[in-house]
Enzyme design. Structure first.
Site, PDB file in Angstrom:
ATOM      1  N   HIS A   1      -9.856   3.508   8.182  1.00  0.00           N
ATOM      2  CA  HIS A   1     -10.415   2.220   7.772  1.00  0.00           C
ATOM      3  C   HIS A   1     -11.790   1.972   8.368  1.00  0.00           C
ATOM      4  CE1 HIS A   1      -6.316   1.107   6.407  1.00  0.00           C
ATOM      5  NE2 HIS A   1      -6.948   0.241   5.651  1.00  0.00           N
TER       6      HIS A   1
ATOM      7  N   ASN B   1       0.836  -1.205   0.000  1.00  0.00           N
ATOM      8  CA  ASN B   1       0.000   0.000   0.000  1.00  0.00           C
ATOM      9  C   ASN B   1       0.873   1.258   0.000  1.00  0.00           C
ATOM     10  OD1 ASN B   1      -2.428   1.323  -0.137  1.00  0.00           O
ATOM     11  ND2 ASN B   1      -3.115   0.785   1.933  1.00  0.00           N
TER      12      ASN B   1
END
Length: 480
Positions: free
Chosen positions: A347, A311
């Site tokens: 998240h 990521n």
């Protein structure tokens, strides 16, 4: 009439939203190929990108597209009316993060759902980053120090195209408006003639990892870790299964990022245009939007390599817009914790996210304490050079460490809910907590006693860095 998406979902065993997601990423390839043939100016290009990107989001989420359209409208108003105000960043940050968190509150379930909040979290970082960049540009102009990285406020059409870029609108990667501005102006075209070949490579890599993930989950699935059969395994085999499961699970993310990167490459967005001297790179390098460094990931010898390779663009965004902005705390540990807390709340609200990023902090901190102790011991380093068998044993040990314990740390991130990840950790006797907590407290002092720094190394260190010299500042990669 048979719905082809539902038919594919039924045949593959995947959910309908997952099939829509994969198809959308694949659609971006022909869309990008058509874009390469466009002969019009910036307006025509922006129109094409905006229309195709909006169509992809509508295909996946239908009327829920209004969430992202509202975000773009608010961003445009903020950029227009607060462009020269210090309120631009706080207002933009508060609105976008607040809206995302409210969305999580109303849509979150016990599993990872593919809903409108998934592309919205990508959009939130992109628009907040734009606000930061505009604010920084205004400050440079006000101070009389404008440079090549200063950007103007985008028009509404530019903002829509930037936000809904077809190859990245659903799963990323992140990129700056400066990159998009240079791309749309044609600055990268002379360097992207080999883009189709490079995109094909990324596509094939993505397909490979997708196949491995789909095959692997047939043998080590999420359901197996929650089963009574898993409980009956020996403690050693439980950890082996966790390592294999974690690796296969990570391949799911790697596959979709590689496929998305390949689509972005087709457009010509991914050229690395660093200034000469900033880094060594090929004049036609196209990895500027890479979200996964496959070579680093597959050759990990420490947990830090996962952070470096996985990521990548999101980590770069957090480094630039969160970690560095917390420098006023005057404490790297607090800045690191702040950046990880931001990632966790970005998240969602599930406890698993917070545990995973707390574990990341613990492991990275342990490695930073321990790694220099091994590196500075000359006798140990000489022994490793002279003994191939010892090097092989160390290699196996590090592979066990990086694969098995990465899987262990990934459990909360995947299972999300407390009762699920707590159950699995109970089954494996909380081994990771014991390892990492004790490692942070006791491992470094013990190793310093057992492996004291070599006298020549210590002397060289003393001569090179006098007492009281400030620590080197950590470098943060800039996304152009």
């Amino acid at each position: 009439m048979i719905n082809p998406v539902e038919a594919l979902a039924s045949a593959s065993g995947a959910s309908v939203p997952a099939i829509r997601l994969i198809l959308s990423v694949l659609f971006a390839y022909p869309i990008g190929s058509v874009y390469r043939q466009l002969k019009g100016g910036a307006t025509q290009r922006n129109l094409y990108i905006a229309f195709t990107g909006l169509s992809i989001v509508a295909f996946n989420y239908g009327t829920d597209i209004y969430h992202s359209l509202l975000a773009v409208a608010v961003s445009f108003l903020c950029n227009t009316f607060l462009g020269t105000s210090r309120l631009l960043v706080p207002v933009s940050f508060t609105y976008h993060m607040g809206y995302l968190l409210i969305g999580y509150y109303y849509t979150t379930s016990d599993t990872y759902d593919i809903k409108w909040t998934m592309p919205h979290c990508v959009l939130v970082l992109r628009l907040i980053g734009l606000a930061f960049d505009l604010s920084d540009s205004r400050k440079k102009v006000a101070d009389g120090k404008p440079d090549a990285k200063c950007i103007p406020a985008p028009s509404l059409l530019e903002l829509i195209a930037f936000t809904y870029f077809p190859a990245t609108v659903l799963v990323g990667p992140q990129f700056s408006f400066l990159r998009y501005q240079r791309f749309i102006a044609g600055a990268y075209e002379s360097h992207t003639q080999n883009a189709p070949a490079y995109a094909t490579k990324k596509f094939l890599q993505g397909v490979f990892y997708l196949v491995v993930n789909q095959v692997g989950t047939q043998y080590v699935s999420d359901a197996y870790l929650m089963s009574s059969e898993f409980e009956q395994e020996s403690l050693f085999m439980k950890h082996i299964y966790l390592g294999c499961w974690g690796r296969i699970t990570l391949y799911k993310y790697i596959s979709i990022w590689l496929l998305a990167e390949g689509a972005a490459v087709i457009y010509g967005l991914t050229y690395i245009d660093a200034k000469p001297g900033d880094r060594e790179y090929c004049s036609d390098e196209l990895s500027g939007c890479s979200n996964i460094r496959v070579g680093v990931f597959e050759n990990t010898s420490k947990y830090g390599h996962y952070v470096e390779s996985f990521n990548v663009q999101t980590n770069t965004w957090v480094a630039n817009y969160v970690y560095k902005r917390l420098r006023f705390l005057n404490n790297r540990m607090l800045s690191h914790l702040g950046a990880l807390f931001f990632l966790a709340i970005w998240h969602g609200f599930h406890s698993g996210y917070y545990i995973t990023f707390l574990l990341e902090f613990m492991v990275i901190r342990m490695e930073k304490e321990v790694e220099p102790i091994f590196a500075r011991n000359e006798k140990l380093q000489q022994l490793l050079q002279q003994q191939p068998l010892l090097r092989a044993l160390v290699f196996v040990a590090l592979k066990y460490y990086t694969i098995v314990w990465a899987g262990w740390c990934l459990v909360p991130f995947v299972f999300l809910s407390f009762h699920k990840w707590w159950h699995i950790y109970t089954v494996v006797r909380f081994s990771g907590f014991i390892l990492f907590i004790s490692g942070n407290i006791f491992l470094a002092p013990i190793l310093r006693a057992v492996l004291p720094r070599s006298s020549s190394t210590a002397k060289g260190k003393t001569e090179a860095a006098p007492a009281g010299a400030p620590a080197a500042t950590a470098e943060v990669k800039k996304d152009n």
